[in-house]
Design a protein around this motif. Structure first.
Motif, mmCIF file in Angstrom:
data_model
loop_
_atom_site.group_PDB
_atom_site.id
_atom_site.type_symbol
_atom_site.label_atom_id
_atom_site.label_comp_id
_atom_site.label_asym_id
_atom_site.label_seq_id
_atom_site.Cartn_x
_atom_site.Cartn_y
_atom_site.Cartn_z
ATOM 1 N N GLY A 106 0.825 -1.213 0.000
ATOM 2 C CA GLY A 106 0.000 0.000 0.000
ATOM 3 C C GLY A 106 0.852 1.253 0.000
ATOM 4 N N ASP A 107 0.267 2.284 0.535
ATOM 5 C CA ASP A 107 0.885 3.603 0.564
ATOM 6 C C ASP A 107 2.329 3.590 1.118
ATOM 7 O OD1 ASP A 107 0.244 6.579 0.445
ATOM 8 O OD2 ASP A 107 0.912 6.335 2.515
ATOM 9 N N GLY A 108 2.537 2.926 2.262
ATOM 10 C CA GLY A 108 3.857 2.895 2.893
ATOM 11 C C GLY A 108 4.882 2.190 2.011
ATOM 12 N N LEU A 135 -5.048 4.561 -2.299
ATOM 13 C CA LEU A 135 -4.060 4.879 -3.332
ATOM 14 C C LEU A 135 -4.757 5.514 -4.516
ATOM 15 C CD1 LEU A 135 -2.128 1.498 -3.138
ATOM 16 C CD2 LEU A 135 -1.102 3.734 -2.684
ATOM 17 N N ALA A 136 -4.091 6.470 -5.140
ATOM 18 C CA ALA A 136 -4.637 7.059 -6.362
ATOM 19 C C ALA A 136 -4.288 6.129 -7.532
ATOM 20 C CB ALA A 136 -4.031 8.433 -6.576
ATOM 21 N N GLY A 137 -5.051 6.194 -8.612
ATOM 22 C CA GLY A 137 -4.704 5.427 -9.816
ATOM 23 C C GLY A 137 -5.335 4.055 -9.879
ATOM 24 N N THR A 138 -6.314 3.787 -9.045
ATOM 25 C CA THR A 138 -7.029 2.516 -9.156
ATOM 26 C C THR A 138 -8.420 2.650 -8.515
ATOM 27 O OG1 THR A 138 -6.864 0.120 -8.869
ATOM 28 C CG2 THR A 138 -6.093 1.453 -6.998
ATOM 29 N N ASP A 139 -9.398 2.011 -9.135
ATOM 30 C CA ASP A 139 -10.749 2.046 -8.555
ATOM 31 C C ASP A 139 -10.830 1.150 -7.326
ATOM 32 O OD1 ASP A 139 -11.604 3.762 -10.496
ATOM 33 O OD2 ASP A 139 -12.524 2.227 -11.763
ATOM 34 N N PHE A 304 4.664 5.820 -9.255
ATOM 35 C CA PHE A 304 4.606 5.651 -7.798
ATOM 36 C C PHE A 304 4.381 7.002 -7.108
ATOM 37 C CE2 PHE A 304 7.369 1.740 -8.465
ATOM 38 C CZ PHE A 304 6.371 0.845 -8.115
ATOM 39 N N THR A 305 5.059 8.036 -7.624
ATOM 40 C CA THR A 305 4.968 9.356 -6.987
ATOM 41 C C THR A 305 3.537 9.898 -7.006
ATOM 42 O OG1 THR A 305 5.676 10.205 -9.116
ATOM 43 C CG2 THR A 305 7.342 10.125 -7.380
ATOM 44 N N GLN A 306 2.746 9.501 -8.006
ATOM 45 C CA GLN A 306 1.346 9.963 -8.088
ATOM 46 C C GLN A 306 0.420 9.060 -7.279
ATOM 47 O OE1 GLN A 306 0.349 12.796 -9.633
ATOM 48 N NE2 GLN A 306 2.557 13.100 -9.814
ATOM 49 N N ALA A 307 0.723 7.758 -7.283
ATOM 50 C CA ALA A 307 -0.146 6.791 -6.597
ATOM 51 C C ALA A 307 -0.249 7.085 -5.099
ATOM 52 C CB ALA A 307 0.366 5.371 -6.816
ATOM 53 N N ILE A 308 0.830 7.632 -4.531
ATOM 54 C CA ILE A 308 0.835 7.876 -3.077
ATOM 55 C C ILE A 308 0.291 9.254 -2.714
ATOM 56 C CG2 ILE A 308 2.730 6.302 -2.554
ATOM 57 C CD1 ILE A 308 4.649 8.648 -2.603
ATOM 58 N N LYS A 309 -0.142 10.005 -3.703
ATOM 59 C CA LYS A 309 -0.725 11.329 -3.390
ATOM 60 C C LYS A 309 -2.066 11.102 -2.696
ATOM 61 C CE LYS A 309 1.909 14.611 -5.329
ATOM 62 N NZ LYS A 309 2.324 14.684 -6.701
ATOM 63 N N THR A 310 -2.222 11.679 -1.515
ATOM 64 C CA THR A 310 -3.452 11.389 -0.766
ATOM 65 C C THR A 310 -4.569 12.392 -1.069
ATOM 66 O OG1 THR A 310 -2.373 12.487 1.045
ATOM 67 C CG2 THR A 310 -2.492 10.093 1.185
ATOM 68 N N ASN A 311 -4.743 12.667 -2.371
ATOM 69 C CA ASN A 311 -5.859 13.545 -2.731
ATOM 70 C C ASN A 311 -7.048 12.710 -3.213
ATOM 71 O OD1 ASN A 311 -4.738 12.624 -5.018
ATOM 72 N ND2 ASN A 311 -4.497 14.597 -6.033
ATOM 73 N N ASN A 312 -7.017 11.444 -2.760
ATOM 74 C CA ASN A 312 -8.019 10.473 -3.183
ATOM 75 C C ASN A 312 -9.249 10.642 -2.273
ATOM 76 O OD1 ASN A 312 -8.891 8.348 -4.633
ATOM 77 N ND2 ASN A 312 -7.722 6.792 -3.514
ATOM 78 N N THR A 313 -10.084 11.630 -2.575
ATOM 79 C CA THR A 313 -11.171 11.954 -1.650
ATOM 80 C C THR A 313 -12.348 10.986 -1.780
ATOM 81 O OG1 THR A 313 -11.911 13.509 -3.295
ATOM 82 C CG2 THR A 313 -10.696 14.424 -1.434
ATOM 83 N N LEU A 314 -13.134 10.924 -0.713
ATOM 84 C CA LEU A 314 -14.322 10.063 -0.739
ATOM 85 C C LEU A 314 -15.358 10.668 -1.685
ATOM 86 C CD1 LEU A 314 -14.790 9.502 3.082
ATOM 87 C CD2 LEU A 314 -13.931 7.848 1.442
#
Ligand code: F6P
Length: 327
Positions: A106-108, A135-139, A304-314
């Motif tokens: 995951g993120d870590g 994670l960003a980049g996946t449903d 990877f640098t984008q996937a860990i961006k925590t702008n993945n809002t509900l």
């Protein structure tokens, strides 16, 4: 145009998630099909540092698609976050002749990977293995569907006993920073309230809703709370409720690690198999330093640098729906 990678390493890292084994199976079998040797790295980055690495055969992944946990074991390594730890890990990879990596976590895990690749060059792809879906980049992430189903089954059972005793129940689900499990299990179980890390908990509004339900004689009230809710989780909410409503019979249940285990759902097995298969093909095609995910049923690649961006809002519409449906 495929390259000449001949040896890859695979590891699972961070909190385990149901479906990790299905992903390992898919990677091992796809790689061996293409004549690529696979080395299993046990206990994530810690095993990489210690050289806990072994050559895998197709038979090593027999009968694991239906099993929770991870045959490669998992860990959270503090040592890997140091310069010396990373150097040791890189030296182990080169001494085993490992030319590329598949990282499942995951993120870590991906935050660690980004730091590692700033110092050392090794092609790698990631698979999103976490129950948190943060994670960003996946449903979807591998394990999320199973974890939500586990929570739903447990909350349904709690509703039975809550109804029998006219009790108010607080059910805490996992999610230190992400409320996806809480939001989805809460909606699926018709929870009267859902408290999420992404939204500020208005405790007065929560108490007023309980008061309203009491006055109209709604006998069952289920509150689903994400572990990382800003008000402080189930314990803090419990204290507030019993203080305000001494006559209500209140119980709190923490579902905990039960949500991480168990046989993966069909959805997690298929997701893991598709991504594991695609991961090896991505390495062969030099599509690296990214996480693979599924968006609108297509495999997509996110650095990877984008996937860990925590702008993945509900989803706002799902959050809005909570109190409309529980009226
Ligand atoms: O893997 C994600 C997760 O289950 C989170 O939901 C939770 O906050 C955390 O891991 C718990 O970690 P640990 O098992 O290390 O206590």
């Amino acid at each position: 145009m495929t390259n000449t990678i001949r040896k890859i390493g695979i590891m699972t890292s961070g909190g385990d998630s149901p479906g990790m084994n299905a992903a390992i199976r898919a990677v091992v079998r796809t790689a061996i099909y293409h004549g690529i040797e696979v080395y299993g790295i046990r206990r994530g980055y810690q095993g990489m540092i210690e050289g806990d690495i072994y050559k895998m055969a197709t038979t090593d992944v027999a009968n694991i698609i239906q099993r929770g946990g991870t045959i490669l074991k998992s860990a959270r390594s503090k040592e890997f976050m140091t310069d010396e730890g990373m150097k040791k890990a890189y030296d182990q990879l080169t001494s085993h002749g490992i030319e590329a990596l598949v990282l499942i976590g995951g993120d870590g895990t991906f935050r660690g990977a980004v730091k590692f690749f700033e110092k050392f060059t090794i092609p790698a792809v990631g698979l999103p293995g976490t129950i948190d879906k943060d994670l960003a980049g996946t449903d979807y992430t591998i394990g999320f569907d199973t974890a939500v189903n586990t929570a739903v089954e447990a909350i349904d059972k709690i509703r039975d006993t809550a109804e029998a005793h006219d009790r108010l129940f607080i059910v805490e689900v996992m999610g230190r920073d992400a409320g996806y499990i809480a939001l989805n299990s809460g909606i699926a179980c018709g929870a009267e309230d859902i408290l999420l890390p992404e939204t500020v908990t208005d405790i007065e509004a929560v108490l007023n809703r309980i008061d309203y339900d009491e006055r109209r004689k709604k006998t069952v009230h289920i509150l689903v709370v994400a572990e990382g809710d800003d008000f402080g989780g189930s314990e803090a909410i419990y204290k507030k409720i019993v203080e305000r409503f001494p006559n209500i019979d209140v119980r709190a249940t923490i579902l905990g690690h039960i949500q991480r285990g168990g046989s993966p759902s069909y959805a997690d097995r298929v997701l893991a198999s598709r991504l594991g298969y695609a991961a090896v093909n991505a390495l062969r095609d030099d599509r690296t330093q990214c996480m693979l995910g599924i968006v609108n049923d297509e495999v997509v690649f996110t650095p990877f640098t984008q996937a860990i961006k925590t702008n993945n809002t509900l989803r706002a519409d799902m959050v809005e729906m909570i109190h409309v449906l529980s009226a």
